[in-house]
Write a protein that holds these residues in place. Structure first.
Motif, PDB file in Angstrom:
ATOM      1  N   GLY A 346       0.818  -1.205   0.000  1.00  0.00           N
ATOM      2  CA  GLY A 346       0.000   0.000   0.000  1.00  0.00           C
ATOM      3  C   GLY A 346       0.851   1.254   0.000  1.00  0.00           C
ATOM      4  N   ARG A 349       2.016   1.953  -3.481  1.00  0.00           N
ATOM      5  CA  ARG A 349       0.957   2.516  -4.311  1.00  0.00           C
ATOM      6  C   ARG A 349       0.740   3.992  -3.979  1.00  0.00           C
ATOM      7  NH1 ARG A 349      -1.484  -2.531  -3.177  1.00  0.00           N
ATOM      8  NH2 ARG A 349      -2.737  -1.563  -1.521  1.00  0.00           N
ATOM      9  N   THR A 350       0.815   4.305  -2.701  1.00  0.00           N
ATOM     10  CA  THR A 350       0.630   5.700  -2.290  1.00  0.00           C
ATOM     11  C   THR A 350       1.745   6.585  -2.845  1.00  0.00           C
ATOM     12  OG1 THR A 350      -0.492   5.019  -0.265  1.00  0.00           O
ATOM     13  CG2 THR A 350       0.417   7.244  -0.308  1.00  0.00           C
ATOM     14  N   THR A 352       3.455   6.184  -5.528  1.00  0.00           N
ATOM     15  CA  THR A 352       3.357   6.393  -6.982  1.00  0.00           C
ATOM     16  C   THR A 352       2.341   7.469  -7.335  1.00  0.00           C
ATOM     17  OG1 THR A 352       1.738   4.574  -7.149  1.00  0.00           O
ATOM     18  CG2 THR A 352       4.072   4.041  -7.521  1.00  0.00           C
ATOM     19  N   ARG A 353       1.446   7.820  -6.401  1.00  0.00           N
ATOM     20  CA  ARG A 353       0.487   8.900  -6.692  1.00  0.00           C
ATOM     21  C   ARG A 353       1.147  10.271  -6.611  1.00  0.00           C
ATOM     22  NH1 ARG A 353      -2.915   5.910  -2.820  1.00  0.00           N
ATOM     23  NH2 ARG A 353      -4.310   4.524  -3.997  1.00  0.00           N
ATOM     24  N   ASP A 379       6.976  -2.992 -10.232  1.00  0.00           N
ATOM     25  CA  ASP A 379       6.927  -3.155 -11.692  1.00  0.00           C
ATOM     26  C   ASP A 379       8.063  -4.015 -12.204  1.00  0.00           C
ATOM     27  OD1 ASP A 379       4.671  -1.571 -11.955  1.00  0.00           O
ATOM     28  OD2 ASP A 379       5.849   0.277 -12.005  1.00  0.00           O
ATOM     29  N   PRO A 459      -4.433   9.738  -9.232  1.00  0.00           N
ATOM     30  CA  PRO A 459      -3.146   9.194  -9.689  1.00  0.00           C
ATOM     31  C   PRO A 459      -2.516  10.076 -10.739  1.00  0.00           C
ATOM     32  CG  PRO A 459      -4.969   7.955 -10.638  1.00  0.00           C
ATOM     33  CD  PRO A 459      -5.568   8.917  -9.662  1.00  0.00           C
TER      34      PRO A 459
END
Length: 477
Positions: A346, A349-350, A352-353, A379, A459
Motif C-alpha cells: 500500500g 501505491r501511495t 506512486t500517486r 513493476d 493518480p
C-alpha cells in the motif's frame, strides 16, 4: 567465438601476447646465458695418387682418389686415431666424449677428407683438430705402405690447418631469442582466444544475456560515476516499448546485497532528469542507507509497525534530489514479513500517486528470496551482479527466483567493472547527449509534505521515457 568476441578479447587482453613475448625473451635469455658455448674448428687432408700419370689417365686417377677418400673417412674417427691424438695433447677424455666431439667426412666429388672438432674451448678445438689430422695422415700412410710395398700408391697431404674459432657456434643467441619471442606470442594469442566464459564468472555482456535471459543495462566502476547512472536511467526508463516502470526494486545476486549507493545513484540520476523520485530503504536492519539519517529517525519499519505516518518518515529532498524513506528504528519485525506486508504494498501505491518513480533498495536474493517477493509487488527488479565475483549459475538462479515469484526482471547491472575494461569487453554503452527534457515531462500529483497534509487520491499520469544525459551532465568518452 564470434568475430566480435575475438575483437573484444583482443582489445581487452592485448597484454597477454605482450607478456608472452617478454616472458619468452626472458626464458630464452636465461637458457642462452646458462648454456655452455661450443666452438668448432676443421682441418682438411687431400688424398692423391702418387707417381706421374699421362693426361689420359688423369680422370681415372681423380676417381681413384675420391674412392680412397670415401674409404679412409671412417679411419679418422677410429679409436686408435682419436686416442693417439688425445694422448699427444695430454687430454684425459673418455672415448665416448672424443667420439662425440670429433667427426670426419669425405667432401663430395673431391679427394678431400675434412676432420671437424667441436669443443667448449676454442683453443682445444683447434689443437685437437690438427692432432687428429696428423694422426690420421700417419695412420692412413701406414696402411697404404703395408703388405711389403716399396711405395704407397696414395699420398695424404694436409691442405688446411685448423683455424682458431673466434665465435661460438652454440648457443645462437639471435635464434634462441627469436624462438622465445615467437613461442611467447603464440602462447599469449592462445590465451586470448580462450572464451571469456571459461572463467565461469560473469565478465561479459554475452554472459548476462545467456545466463539471465535479459540484457546488460549498464556497468558501474565502484566509484561515483554520474554518467554511468545516467546511462542506467536512460536504458531502464526509456529503453522498452511499453510504459516505463514506476516502482523499481534494486537487488543483488550475492549474499552481501547491492551497495546502498547503487539504488541512491539511480534515484539521483532520475531526479536530475526532472522526475519526482522516492528512494525507499527496504532493508529491515539498517546496514547502511543511501542518505545518512540521524540517530533515532523514524523510517519504513516504524511506518509498518504503526509507530509513524508516511508524512513523518518521508524526508523530502531538495530540488533535483530524491525524497527518502530510511530503514527505520524498529528491529523487531521479521524481514520476510516486512517484504510481504500488505502495508508495504500500500505504501508503494501511495508513493506512486505523488512520485514519478519509486526506487526500492532491497536485500539480496541469496540466501532468502525476500527481494523477489518485493519485486512481485513492484513493476520489476533490477539485478546488481558484482563483476568477476558473480558465478554464471548464480546469475541464472537469481533470474529463476524472480520468475518463480512472479517478479519481472528489468535488466542486469555489473558492478565493480574497471573503467578501462568496460568498453573493450562490450560492457559499456554510450548515448548521444540531447537537450534538457525536463519541460517535456508530464506533471505529477501533489507531493507528500512531511509533517502535514495527505497525498492526493488522483493518480499521476505515467512519465514519458527519460532521455539521455542532459547537456549539463558529464559526457561519455
Amino acid at each position: 567465438m564470434t568475430g566480435q568476441d575475438a575483437l573484444g578479447a583482443a582489445r581487452s587482453r592485448w597484454w597477454l601476447p605482450a607478456l608472452g613475448i617478454v616472458l619468452g625473451l626472458v626464458a630464452a635469455g636465461v637458457v642462452t646465458w646458462q648454456t655452455t658455448p661450443l666452438y668448432r674448428s676443421s682441418t682438411q687432408v687431400f688424398v692423391g695418387q702418387t707417381g706421374s700419370a699421362a693426361a689420359a689417365d688423369a680422370y681415372a686417377a681423380g676417381l681413384f682418389a675420391q674412392q680412397r677418400a670415401l674409404s679412409y673417412a671412417t679411419l679418422a674417427e677410429s679409436e686408435d686415431v682419436l686416442r693417439a691424438a688425445a694422448d699427444g695433447l695430454g687430454l684425459d677424455l673418455p672415448m665416448a666424449e672424443l667420439t662425440e666431439r670429433v667427426s670426419a667426412r669425405s667432401v663430395p666429388e673431391t679427394g678431400i677428407i675434412e676432420v671437424t672438432v667441436t669443443d667448449p674451448s676454442a683453443a682445444r678445438a683447434q689443437q685437437l683438430a690438427d692432432a687428429v689430422g696428423e694422426e690420421f695422415t700417419a695412420e692412413a700412410t701406414a696402411v697404404e705402405s703395408s703388405r711389403g710395398r716399396v711405395g704407397a700408391p696414395v699420398s695424404f697431404t694436409t691442405i688446411r690447418s685448423a683455424p682458431r674459432p673466434t665465435e661460438p657456434i652454440s648457443p645462437d643467441a639471435t635464434r634462441n631469442l627469436s624462438f622465445g619471442a615467437l613461442a611467447g606470442l603464440l602462447a599469449g594469442l592462445l590465451l586470448v582466444a580462450l572464451p571469456p566464459r571459461s572463467t565461469r564468472t560473469v565478465t561479459h555482456s554475452d554472459d548476462v544475456r545467456d545466463w539471465s535471459g535479459t540484457e546488460l543495462l549498464a556497468t558501474l566502476s565502484g566509484v561515483p560515476d554520474t554518467a554511468a547512472f545516467s546511462r542506467l536511467r536512460t536504458r531502464l526508463l526509456g529503453g522498452g516499448d511499453g510504459p516505463p516502470p514506476r516502482v523499481v526494486v534494486v537487488a543483488a545476486t550475492g549474499p552481501d546485497g547491492p551497495r546502498p549507493d547503487v539504488a541512491a545513484g539511480l534515484a539521483e540520476a532520475i531526479a536530475r532528469a526532472g522526475l519526482r523520485v522516492a528512494l525507499l530503504d527496504a532493508r529491515p536492519l539498517p546496514v547502511g542507507t543511501a542518505v545518512p539519517e540521524g540517530p533515532g529517525d523514524p523510517g519504513l519499519t516504524d511506518l509498518l509497525a504503526g509507530k509513524a505516518t508516511l508524512e513523518e518518515v518521508l524526508r523530502v529532498g531538495e530540488e533535483d534530489r530524491p525524497d527518502v524513506i530510511p530503514a527505520g528504528t524498529v528491529d523487531t519485525l521479521d524481514a520476510s514479513a516486512v517484504h510481504a506486508s500488505p502495508a508495504l504494498a500500500g505504501t508503494l501505491r501511495t508513493l506512486t500517486r505523488s512520485h514519478d518513480v519509486v526506487v526500492v533498495d532491497s536485500p539480496a536474493l541469496n540466501p532468502v528470496p525476500d527481494a523477489a517477493v518485493l519485486g512481485a509487488a513492484a513493476d520489476g527488479c533490477l539485478l546488481v551482479a558484482p563483476y568477476r565475483r558473480t558465478g554464471q549459475r548464480e546469475l541464472a538462479d537469481a533470474a529463476a527466483t524472480l520468475s518463480e515469484h512472479g517478479a519481472r526482471l528489468l535488466g542486469v547491472v555489473l558492478d565493480g567493472v574497471p573503467a578501462r575494461r568496460a568498453r573493450a569487453l562490450g560492457l559499456r554503452y554510450d548515448y548521444p547527449v540531447d537537450e534538457d527534457r525536463r519541460s517535456m515531462l508530464p506533471p505529477v500529483g501533489r507531493r507528500i509534505v512531511a509533517g502535514g497534509g495527505s497525498p492526493t487520491d488522483e493518480p499521476a499520469p505515467a512519465p514519458g521515457p527519460v532521455g539521455a544525459p542532459s547537456a549539463a551532465e558529464p559526457g561519455v568518452s
